[in-house]
Enzyme design. Structure first.
Site, PDB file in Angstrom:
ATOM      1  CG  HIS A  56      -1.681   1.264   1.420  1.00  0.00           C
ATOM      2  ND1 HIS A  56      -2.477   1.892   0.500  1.00  0.00           N
ATOM      3  CD2 HIS A  56      -1.659   2.072   2.517  1.00  0.00           C
ATOM      4  CE1 HIS A  56      -2.919   3.031   1.013  1.00  0.00           C
ATOM      5  NE2 HIS A  56      -2.435   3.168   2.237  1.00  0.00           N
TER       6      HIS A  56
ATOM      7  CD  GLU B 101      -3.708   5.281  12.968  1.00  0.00           C
ATOM      8  OE1 GLU B 101      -3.236   6.360  13.353  1.00  0.00           O
ATOM      9  OE2 GLU B 101      -4.709   4.741  13.467  1.00  0.00           O
ATOM     10  CG  ASP B 102      -1.885   0.908  10.337  1.00  0.00           C
ATOM     11  OD1 ASP B 102      -2.756   1.306  11.133  1.00  0.00           O
ATOM     12  OD2 ASP B 102      -1.999   0.978   9.102  1.00  0.00           O
TER      13      ASP B 102
ATOM     14  CG  ASP C 236     -18.460  19.250 -24.033  1.00  0.00           C
ATOM     15  OD1 ASP C 236     -19.160  18.363 -23.537  1.00  0.00           O
ATOM     16  OD2 ASP C 236     -18.300  20.377 -23.532  1.00  0.00           O
TER      17      ASP C 236
ATOM     18  CG  ASP D 212      -3.769   6.921   2.275  1.00  0.00           C
ATOM     19  OD1 ASP D 212      -3.536   5.709   2.070  1.00  0.00           O
ATOM     20  OD2 ASP D 212      -4.312   7.353   3.319  1.00  0.00           O
TER      21      ASP D 212
HETATM   22 MN    MN Z   1      -2.789   4.588   3.914  1.00  0.00          MN
END
Ligand code: MN
Length: 733
Positions: free
Chosen positions: A62, A90-91, A277, A151
């Site tokens: 990711h 964060e993870d 268009d 992201d």
């Molecule tokens: Mn992310």
């Protein structure tokens, strides 16, 4: 990356560069920067360990994809590094301090910017808070938003393993907030892709249908484009432009933008082919004179469509966007239309990358800001500088959605400065956008030299001049939503602030007299107010009066609340309305068993409420509503008949007869003006009785009204008509 084992992840710098499809020669980062990117990748990979995405891929894929998007955009090395690390804090167990220690202050700030938001992204959390944090981070360093958008892009591409409700939430938020932010920051290349992915997730069938329609005619379109490109290239060369110095590109529009266009009244019910268009050609040239020269060549070759020429070079949009746009007719019968966009290379860079263009590696800015970039985020700074009321994040989100991410109009001051406002803005909104003191003292307005009323809706290109009083403040009427005098949150909060600053006694006296007048107007003098207090979180009736006086509570809300709280059988307008009975639009069509489907009225038979109707499921445009005796419906083939569904008009709202009296200095056209207001409010007149005496006319009307709130709106609007002294209800019984 389509890997399900870690062995195919890059294991050295060259493998990483291969993933980015770049070699050291083609990548414009320095050798040190490439090493730093590799180090960030290795650190992130190790930190995420054997974490997996829902798809089963290693988590590191990711951040890798996010960083790839940023490399393709040409963002600087710091942004790329921060993007590789964006989910680490964060993870994983890694702390922000550790990031700062290893990668420095700037990178850790960017990671923090994206991280702060992330912790709010879990379901049930406060989205408004999260969005506000994001904006604060962007002001600090605009690269944060580019990471966030990249992201979001990858998250949308890999959204399918998520539960459906999370998918919908993410896709909606993308369309409501992130894509408009990308637009306002001028990052068009990400905006279009974000919208298409979100739209595909929300409306897969319509998406596929439009895609199918486009694919069907792909070869044909390609041939047409090729032909047009050759023609214009030849013309340009003939007028001594060197083909080495310009680029002519054919392009197809994004699916979501075609869909949006199909929903506009002009194209409703007409299908993809009518959105003419969808073909476009972009010409990029070295200089501004070249732009106008090419425009001349185009208009000499093909005839331009009236009203479709826009000069965004002469009038640069506040987002920084610059180009010439023109649509011309071509083809054997001159029925086909193609849009040309002409711009310089610099303008092209700005248009594709917007705020991000300022960090493209070629112009090393090292996090320093330039003026053009500052201008792009000026609106953001202004918004964050607004005095925020107590509940902050929520009201911030409202402000954001209503004022900032709406469709824009661009109007001029008498000095020629451009003011950027949401569509629907009025002269008062404009005055407050200029300066609070101009807003407070606004008494009238001229548009293009002509006096207009203060509820006039401004249009792009208007030149607006505000007429001010020497002193004095706003009128309380400005806060009354039914008068439509103010349509931006910014102006509303400034007006409320003005009233708040008035002394409490003054607000109390004002609020009391406003409410008493309103209640007597509605024939509700005896209504006890104490039960209202808890609803509005006030301790005493005086507090309620002050709230009304300073504009914290609108009269409309008080009246609506009263009708919900009190049951009074003698007064049908005060009977509680159960939510199920409430209907915003009496013309709404309810489709049996298919709630929430996209519906539109067919133009062939224009059904009106009361007609017998049927629905027809179109390919890709939802359901169109026809009269059941429409020739097009009667002519349907047997095989097509299975696409018909039963539909019914929404239940008409229950109404009650109410008598009102209007006193006014008699004048010509008064009755006509009164009935225009009633027609506009969709109210039937059951009985009229006019008594002229001296100069004053007393007009008694019996109306069909659904509830007390509606009555209040009608009386307010009648009282603002010229010459009307008062309008009030004749008490029931
Ligand atoms: Mn992310």
């Amino acid at each position: 990356m389509h890997t399900d084992n870690t062995s195919s992840l890059p294991n050295n710098i060259d493998e990483l560069l291969k993933f980015y499809q770049k070699s050291r020669e083609t990548l414009s980062y320095s050798e040190d920067e490439i090493k730093a990117i590799w180090y960030a990748y290795s650190f992130a990979r190790e930190s995420h360990g054997d974490q997996k995405r829902l798809s089963g891929e290693p988590y590191i894929t990711h951040p890798m994809q996010v960083s790839k998007t940023l490399i393709d955009l040409g963002m600087d090395a710091e942004t790329v590094i921060a993007s590789l690390l964006h989910d680490v804090v964060e993870d994983t167990n890694i702390s922000l301090d550790e990031i700062q220690e290893k990668f420095g202050q700037l990178i850790s700030q960017m990671v923090d910017g994206v991280t702060t938001l992330k912790q709010y992204e879990s379901p049930g959390s406060n989205d408004a808070e999260s969005i506000k944090k994001l904006f604060l981070a962007i002001i600090n360093d605009a690269r944060v938003i580019v990471i966030k958008l990249a992201d979001r892009l990858h998250n949308l591409k890999t959204i399918f393993p998520l539960p459906r409700d999370r998918q919908i939430k993410t896709a909606r938020e993308t369309l409501e907030i992130y894509a408009p932010i990308a637009e306002r920051l001028g990052i068009w290349s990400l905006k279009g892709e974000l919208e298409d992915l979100a739209f595909k997730c929300l409306e897969p069938e319509i998406y596929q249908q439009i895609l199918y329609d486009l694919e069907k005619s792909r070869d044909e379109h390609r041939a047409i484009l090729q032909n047009l490109i050759e023609t214009i290239t030849k013309k340009m060369v003939q007028s001594n432009m060197d083909p080495k110095n310009f680029v002519v590109l054919g392009r197809r529009k994004y699916i979501y933008s075609i869909y949006r266009k199909m929903l506009t009244p002009k194209y409703q019910g007409k299908g993809v082919d009518s959105v003419y268009d969808k073909l476009g050609i972009r010409i990029i040239v070295p200089s501004i004179p070249d732009c106008y020269a090419v425009l001349g060549l185009i208009h000499a070759e093909w005839s331009p469509l009236p009203g479709e020429f826009d000069d965004y070079i002469g009038m640069k949009l506040p987002s920084g966007y610059q180009s010439l746009h023109t649509s011309v007719k071509y083809g054997p019968d001159k029925n086909d239309i193609v849009e040309f966009q002409i711009r310089t290379f610099d303008m092209h860079n700005e248009a594709e990358f917007g705020v991000a263009a300022h960090w493209i590696y070629k112009e090393k800015t090292h996090g320093k800001r330039d003026i053009a970039m500052e201008n792009k985020i000026k609106w953001l700074r202004l918004m964050l500088d607004e005095p925020q009321s107590e509940d902050d994040a929520e009201s911030f989100l409202t402000l954001l959605k209503q004022d900032v991410l709406q469709e824009r109009i661009y109007v001029f001051t008498p000095q020629g400065d451009i003011i950027d406002l949401p569509a629907g803005a009025t002269p008062i909104d404009f005055a407050y956008a200029i300066h609070t003191s101009v807003g407070d003292r606004c008494r009238g307005a001229k548009i293009n030299g002509k006096l207009v009323s203060l509820d006039h809706k401004l249009q792009t290109g208007d030149q607006v001049q505000i007429l001010t009083a020497k002193q004095g403040g706003p009128s309380r009427d400005w806060l009354n939503p039914s008068l439509g005098l103010v349509n931006t949150q910014r102006a509303r909060s400034k007006i409320r602030n003005w009233f708040k600053k008035q002394a409490r006694e003054q607000n109390l006296a004002q609020g009391k007299s406003i409410l008493e007048k309103e209640l007597s107007r509605l024939g509700m003098e005896e209504v006890p107010l104490d039960r209202l207090l808890t609803r509005f979180d006030y301790k005493t009736t005086d507090d309620l009066y002050v709230g009304i006086g300073c504009g914290d509570v609108s009269l409309q809300r008080v009246v609506n609340m009263l009708s919900e709280l009190y049951t009074n059988n003698e007064d049908p307008l005060l009977m509680p309305i159960s939510p199920a009975e409430r209907q915003d639009d009496t013309n709404a069509v309810s489709i049996l068993g298919l709630k929430g489907m996209l519906t539109s009225f067919s133009s062939c038979c224009s059904p009106a409420p009361g007609d017998e109707i049927v629905g027809y499921i179109t390919r890709g445009r939802g359901v169109t509503i026809h009269r059941s005796d429409c020739p097009n419906i009667l002519r349907l083939q047997e095989s097509e008949r299975e696409r018909m569904i039963k539909v019914a008009w929404g239940e008409p709202q229950k109404t009650y007869p109410v008598s009102i009296v209007i006193r006014a200095y008699d004048r010509q056209g008064l009755i006509g003006d009164i009935s225009a207001v009633l027609r506009d409010e969709n109210v039937n007149i059951l009985d009229v009785n006019i008594k002229p005496s001296h100069n004053i006319a007393t007009i008694q009307l019996t109306l069909e009204v659904s509830d007390i709130g509606k009555l209040s709106v009608i009386l307010t609007r009648l009282e603002t008509l010229p010459n009307v002294i008062e309008a009030h209800r004749i008490k029931p019984g």
